[in-house]
Write a protein that holds these residues in place. Structure first.
Motif, PDB file in Angstrom:
ATOM      1  N   LEU A  95       3.955  -7.293  -2.767  1.00 17.13           N
ATOM      2  CA  LEU A  95       4.094  -7.948  -3.914  1.00 17.13           C
ATOM      3  C   LEU A  95       3.133  -8.356  -4.722  1.00 17.13           C
ATOM      4  O   LEU A  95       3.261  -8.425  -5.910  1.00 17.13           O
ATOM      5  N   LYS A  96       1.891  -7.892  -4.471  1.00 15.78           N
ATOM      6  CA  LYS A  96       0.618  -8.125  -5.028  1.00 15.78           C
ATOM      7  C   LYS A  96       0.390  -6.677  -5.741  1.00 15.78           C
ATOM      8  O   LYS A  96      -0.600  -6.649  -6.598  1.00 15.78           O
ATOM      9  N   GLU A  97       1.115  -5.687  -5.445  1.00 16.94           N
ATOM     10  CA  GLU A  97       0.995  -4.320  -5.999  1.00 16.94           C
ATOM     11  C   GLU A  97       1.955  -4.325  -7.265  1.00 16.94           C
ATOM     12  O   GLU A  97       3.069  -4.572  -6.964  1.00 16.94           O
ATOM     13  N   ARG A  98       1.326  -3.457  -8.178  1.00 12.59           N
ATOM     14  CA  ARG A  98       2.118  -3.151  -9.436  1.00 12.59           C
ATOM     15  C   ARG A  98       3.434  -2.082  -9.032  1.00 12.59           C
ATOM     16  O   ARG A  98       4.348  -2.257  -9.664  1.00 12.59           O
ATOM     17  N   LYS A  99       2.781  -1.328  -8.073  1.00 11.68           N
ATOM     18  CA  LYS A  99       3.828  -0.185  -7.922  1.00 11.68           C
ATOM     19  C   LYS A  99       5.244  -0.740  -7.231  1.00 11.68           C
ATOM     20  O   LYS A  99       6.048   0.032  -7.573  1.00 11.68           O
ATOM     21  N   THR A 100       5.080  -1.687  -6.661  1.00  7.99           N
ATOM     22  CA  THR A 100       6.465  -2.615  -6.201  1.00  7.99           C
ATOM     23  C   THR A 100       7.232  -2.906  -7.288  1.00  7.99           C
ATOM     24  O   THR A 100       8.459  -2.682  -7.332  1.00  7.99           O
ATOM     25  N   VAL A 105      12.054  -2.003 -11.017  1.00 13.43           N
ATOM     26  CA  VAL A 105      12.632  -1.715 -12.350  1.00 13.43           C
ATOM     27  C   VAL A 105      13.306  -0.435 -12.337  1.00 13.43           C
ATOM     28  O   VAL A 105      14.509  -0.193 -12.645  1.00 13.43           O
ATOM     29  N   VAL A 106      12.794   0.685 -11.642  1.00 12.52           N
ATOM     30  CA  VAL A 106      13.266   2.106 -11.700  1.00 12.52           C
ATOM     31  C   VAL A 106      14.627   1.970 -10.924  1.00 12.52           C
ATOM     32  O   VAL A 106      15.919   2.547 -11.297  1.00 12.52           O
ATOM     33  N   GLY A 107      14.625   1.041  -9.840  1.00 18.56           N
ATOM     34  CA  GLY A 107      16.060   0.946  -9.041  1.00 18.56           C
ATOM     35  C   GLY A 107      17.013   0.275  -9.863  1.00 18.56           C
ATOM     36  O   GLY A 107      18.122   0.700  -9.938  1.00 18.56           O
ATOM     37  N   PHE A 108      16.532  -0.689 -10.723  1.00 21.92           N
ATOM     38  CA  PHE A 108      17.697  -1.310 -11.655  1.00 21.92           C
ATOM     39  C   PHE A 108      18.134  -0.533 -12.729  1.00 21.92           C
ATOM     40  O   PHE A 108      19.316  -0.562 -12.869  1.00 21.92           O
ATOM     41  N   LEU A 109      17.376   0.289 -13.230  1.00 20.48           N
ATOM     42  CA  LEU A 109      17.692   1.331 -14.051  1.00 20.48           C
ATOM     43  C   LEU A 109      18.927   2.270 -13.615  1.00 20.48           C
ATOM     44  O   LEU A 109      19.823   2.667 -14.102  1.00 20.48           O
ATOM     45  N   ILE A 110      18.371   2.738 -12.426  1.00 24.89           N
ATOM     46  CA  ILE A 110      19.418   3.524 -11.831  1.00 24.89           C
ATOM     47  C   ILE A 110      20.803   3.072 -11.371  1.00 24.89           C
ATOM     48  O   ILE A 110      21.773   3.549 -11.670  1.00 24.89           O
TER      49      ILE A 110
END
Length: 114
Positions: A95-100, A105-110
């Motif tokens: 949870l400390k990484e931006r990539k997560t 966000v990409v999952g929500f958009l899909i």
């Protein structure tokens, strides 16, 4: 009488660490369903005594999934072997990484596009 080593110190045997076995898994599932059945009987009795529609509300639609998840989460928290098995899996360092958050966000958009 205790076992003594060569330098007169007691020898302590290490405790065996119990593993998560099939019996423990089966017991976890039975406890989860058993508690749900007992709660369902309690809600049905309350429903008959008061004349409300609590059973219909709790057991229809998405509420049934929430009740099911709540019972299994409760059993997982209260049953020590399951809690010991799941504890090392709770790693919040990701949870400390931006990539997560980009992946979230990409999952929500899909999901929203479908």
């Amino acid at each position: 009488m205790s076992t003594l080593s060569t330098n007169s110190e007691p020898v302590l045997k290490p405790k065996k660490k119990k593993e998560f076995t099939y019996f423990t898994l089966l017991l976890f599932i039975v406890l989860g369903f058993g508690l749900q059945i007992i709660a369902g009987i309690g809600v049905a009795i309350y429903d008959e005594v008061t004349g409300s529609n609590m059973t219909g509300i709790l057991l229809e639609g998405p509420y049934a999934l929430l009740v099911d998840a709540a019972f299994f989460l409760g059993v997982a928290v209260l049953y020590r072997p399951v809690r010991r098995f799941l504890k090392p899996m709770w790693n919040v360092s990701v949870l400390k990484e931006r990539k997560t958050y980009v992946y979230i966000v990409v999952g929500f958009l899909i999901v929203a596009a479908v």
